[in-house]
Design a protein around this motif. Structure first.
Motif, PDB file in Angstrom:
ATOM      1  N   LYS A 108       4.170  14.815  -1.490  1.00 10.77           N
ATOM      2  CA  LYS A 108       4.262  14.617  -2.944  1.00 10.77           C
ATOM      3  C   LYS A 108       5.425  15.417  -3.525  1.00 10.77           C
ATOM      4  CE  LYS A 108       0.077  15.778  -4.211  1.00 10.77           C
ATOM      5  NZ  LYS A 108      -1.049  16.041  -5.155  1.00 10.77           N
ATOM      6  N   LEU A 164      -7.369   4.914  -1.623  1.00  9.80           N
ATOM      7  CA  LEU A 164      -6.420   3.795  -1.664  1.00  9.80           C
ATOM      8  C   LEU A 164      -6.283   3.151  -0.289  1.00  9.80           C
ATOM      9  CD1 LEU A 164      -3.526   5.168  -3.915  1.00  9.80           C
ATOM     10  CD2 LEU A 164      -5.026   3.222  -4.436  1.00  9.80           C
ATOM     11  N   VAL A 165      -6.160   3.990   0.739  1.00 11.96           N
ATOM     12  CA  VAL A 165      -6.010   3.483   2.107  1.00 11.96           C
ATOM     13  C   VAL A 165      -7.276   2.747   2.537  1.00 11.96           C
ATOM     14  CG1 VAL A 165      -5.671   4.138   4.522  1.00 11.96           C
ATOM     15  CG2 VAL A 165      -4.324   5.249   2.729  1.00 11.96           C
ATOM     16  N   TRP A 216      -0.119  15.926   2.659  1.00 13.84           N
ATOM     17  CA  TRP A 216      -0.041  15.076   1.460  1.00 13.84           C
ATOM     18  C   TRP A 216       0.625  15.852   0.315  1.00 13.84           C
ATOM     19  CZ3 TRP A 216       0.108  10.461  -0.492  1.00 13.84           C
ATOM     20  CH2 TRP A 216      -0.218  10.225  -1.833  1.00 13.84           C
ATOM     21  N   ALA A 260       0.966   7.010  -6.478  1.00 10.72           N
ATOM     22  CA  ALA A 260      -0.108   7.992  -6.605  1.00 10.72           C
ATOM     23  C   ALA A 260       0.447   9.406  -6.485  1.00 10.72           C
ATOM     24  CB  ALA A 260      -1.173   7.736  -5.542  1.00 10.72           C
ATOM     25  N   ARG A 311       1.993   1.931  -3.425  1.00 12.48           N
ATOM     26  CA  ARG A 311       0.927   2.474  -4.266  1.00 12.48           C
ATOM     27  C   ARG A 311       0.663   3.942  -3.951  1.00 12.48           C
ATOM     28  NH1 ARG A 311      -3.787  -0.634  -3.118  1.00 12.48           N
ATOM     29  NH2 ARG A 311      -2.685  -2.069  -1.761  1.00 12.48           N
ATOM     30  N   LEU A 312       0.804   4.312  -2.679  1.00 17.41           N
ATOM     31  CA  LEU A 312       0.659   5.721  -2.317  1.00 17.41           C
ATOM     32  C   LEU A 312       1.780   6.566  -2.929  1.00 17.41           C
ATOM     33  CD1 LEU A 312      -0.392   5.322   1.426  1.00 17.41           C
ATOM     34  CD2 LEU A 312      -1.789   6.345  -0.398  1.00 17.41           C
ATOM     35  N   LEU A 363       0.833  -1.197   0.000  1.00 10.49           N
ATOM     36  CA  LEU A 363       0.000   0.000   0.000  1.00 10.49           C
ATOM     37  C   LEU A 363       0.873   1.255   0.000  1.00 10.49           C
ATOM     38  CD1 LEU A 363      -2.612   1.586   0.185  1.00 10.49           C
ATOM     39  CD2 LEU A 363      -2.645   1.141   2.662  1.00 10.49           C
ATOM     40  N   TYR A 364       1.937   1.241   0.782  1.00 12.76           N
ATOM     41  CA  TYR A 364       2.862   2.375   0.789  1.00 12.76           C
ATOM     42  C   TYR A 364       3.383   2.638  -0.618  1.00 12.76           C
ATOM     43  CZ  TYR A 364       7.052   5.168   1.524  1.00 12.76           C
ATOM     44  OH  TYR A 364       8.011   6.153   1.432  1.00 12.76           O
ATOM     45  N   ALA A 407      -5.806   9.413  -2.493  1.00 13.88           N
ATOM     46  CA  ALA A 407      -4.936   8.700  -1.556  1.00 13.88           C
ATOM     47  C   ALA A 407      -5.755   8.057  -0.439  1.00 13.88           C
ATOM     48  CB  ALA A 407      -3.898   9.655  -0.981  1.00 13.88           C
ATOM     49  N   TRP A 435       0.804   7.071   8.112  1.00 15.94           N
ATOM     50  CA  TRP A 435      -0.378   7.732   7.582  1.00 15.94           C
ATOM     51  C   TRP A 435      -1.165   8.548   8.601  1.00 15.94           C
ATOM     52  CZ3 TRP A 435      -1.867   8.913   2.894  1.00 15.94           C
ATOM     53  CH2 TRP A 435      -3.198   9.241   2.645  1.00 15.94           C
TER      54      TRP A 435
END
Length: 309
Positions: free
Chosen positions: A221, A195-196, A217, A182, A178-179, A175-176, A192, A209
């Motif tokens: 990024k 996704l979580v 966020w 993203a 994928r974040l 998951l990390y 985001a 998170w």
């Protein structure tokens, strides 16, 4: 400790007003060297939690003036670090250097930068941007990107969570990843969060998170793929880099490879020497197990190096 003048100060960087504390040893009219301390990630203040006070005391004992300040939007400082870039934070550090150099009790040519953790990226960028920096010190500064460093820290944290299975660790790290992807696609905060939620908030994710909101966020990024290599190769001054061998937040071995490779870059100026000190058994704050302050040899090594440079 010899007699010291300590006072709250303010200085500006454009529209941002930065508040901090200046401590100067009284030396009978003799000007002293100085250092600007730059804190780590998150809402770091002029004390960087509890890390800077013992460091400040030691530097003052060594006859060195110390300036540290609240990050943008923290304590008495205006602005918001979450809307900034690392370059913005580097210009704050540069403004702090200029302020300290303007003090009559400080030798302007002998003022350098010290950065802890994320602050290491900041002071490297600030030092590379000018040719009058006499030296720079980084403390537990990753040689890898924030995305890689945070994944390393998260994986170590997950291994410490009771009853975490390899499957749980794998799901959380997936998951990390994928974040991070993203973020590279400039996904908004709502995406985001989706996704979580879709992943069921796997165990241990809160370490990374829990405190993230829309502004944070955005900051993550902008920062996540920062590569310190360019700043390391562009340095024009001596560099002292501290690491703790048991740092669970920073991949020390990988960072050492990057730091070492930068010294061999053909374009790096000859004056930009690198000294690396890895303290055995020490953690991210250079503390030994059970200690509340860095090991004594840390302070001694720092002072000796500063006197040489």
């Amino acid at each position: 400790m010899e007699s010291v003048d300590v006072r709250d100060v303010c200085f500006v960087n454009g529209s941002v007003r930065l508040a901090g504390v200046l401590a100067v040893p009284r030396r009978g009219g003799v000007a002293c060297a100085g250092v600007v301390l730059v804190g780590g990630s998150g809402p770091s203040d002029r004390d960087n939690d509890t890390f800077f006070p013992p460091l400040r005391r030691h530097l003052l004992d060594a006859g060195i003036a110390v300036l540290s300040y609240d990050k943008r939007g923290v304590g008495g400082s205006s602005g918001d670090w979450r809307t900034a870039t690392l370059t913005d934070l580097a210009t704050d550090a540069t403004a702090a250097v200029d302020f300290l150099r303007s003090r009559p009790e400080v030798r302007s040519e002998a003022v350098g930068l010290f950065g802890h953790s994320e602050g290491g990226w900041v002071v490297l960028r600030a030092s590379t941007a000018r040719d009058d920096m006499p030296w720079v010190v980084t403390n537990s500064c990753p040689g890898v990107s924030p995305a890689v460093q945070e994944r390393y820290a998260l994986a170590n944290r997950l291994r410490e969570v009771p009853l975490s299975s390899q499957s749980d660790i794998g799901r959380t790290l997936d998951l990390y990843d994928r974040l991070i992807e993203a973020g590279r696609c400039d996904a908004d905060f709502a995406t985001a969060v989706q996704l979580v939620d879709a992943a069921g908030s796997p165990p241990g994710l809160a370490y990374y998170w829990a405190d993230i909101d829309e502004r944070l966020w955005g900051f993550l990024k902008r920062k996540q793929d920062h590569d310190p290599t360019g700043d390391l190769c562009g340095l024009r001054c001596p560099h002292l880099a501290f690491f703790g061998s048991e740092d669970r937040l920073v991949p020390v071995a990988d960072s050492l490879r990057v730091f070492g490779a930068s010294v061999c870059h053909p374009a790096r100026p000859r004056r930009a020497t690198l000294t690396v000190e890895v303290l055995p058994r020490a953690d991210h704050r250079l503390q030994l197990p059970g200690a509340t302050e860095p090991a004594p040899e840390y302070f001694d090594t720092l002072t000796r190096w500063l006197r040489r440079n």
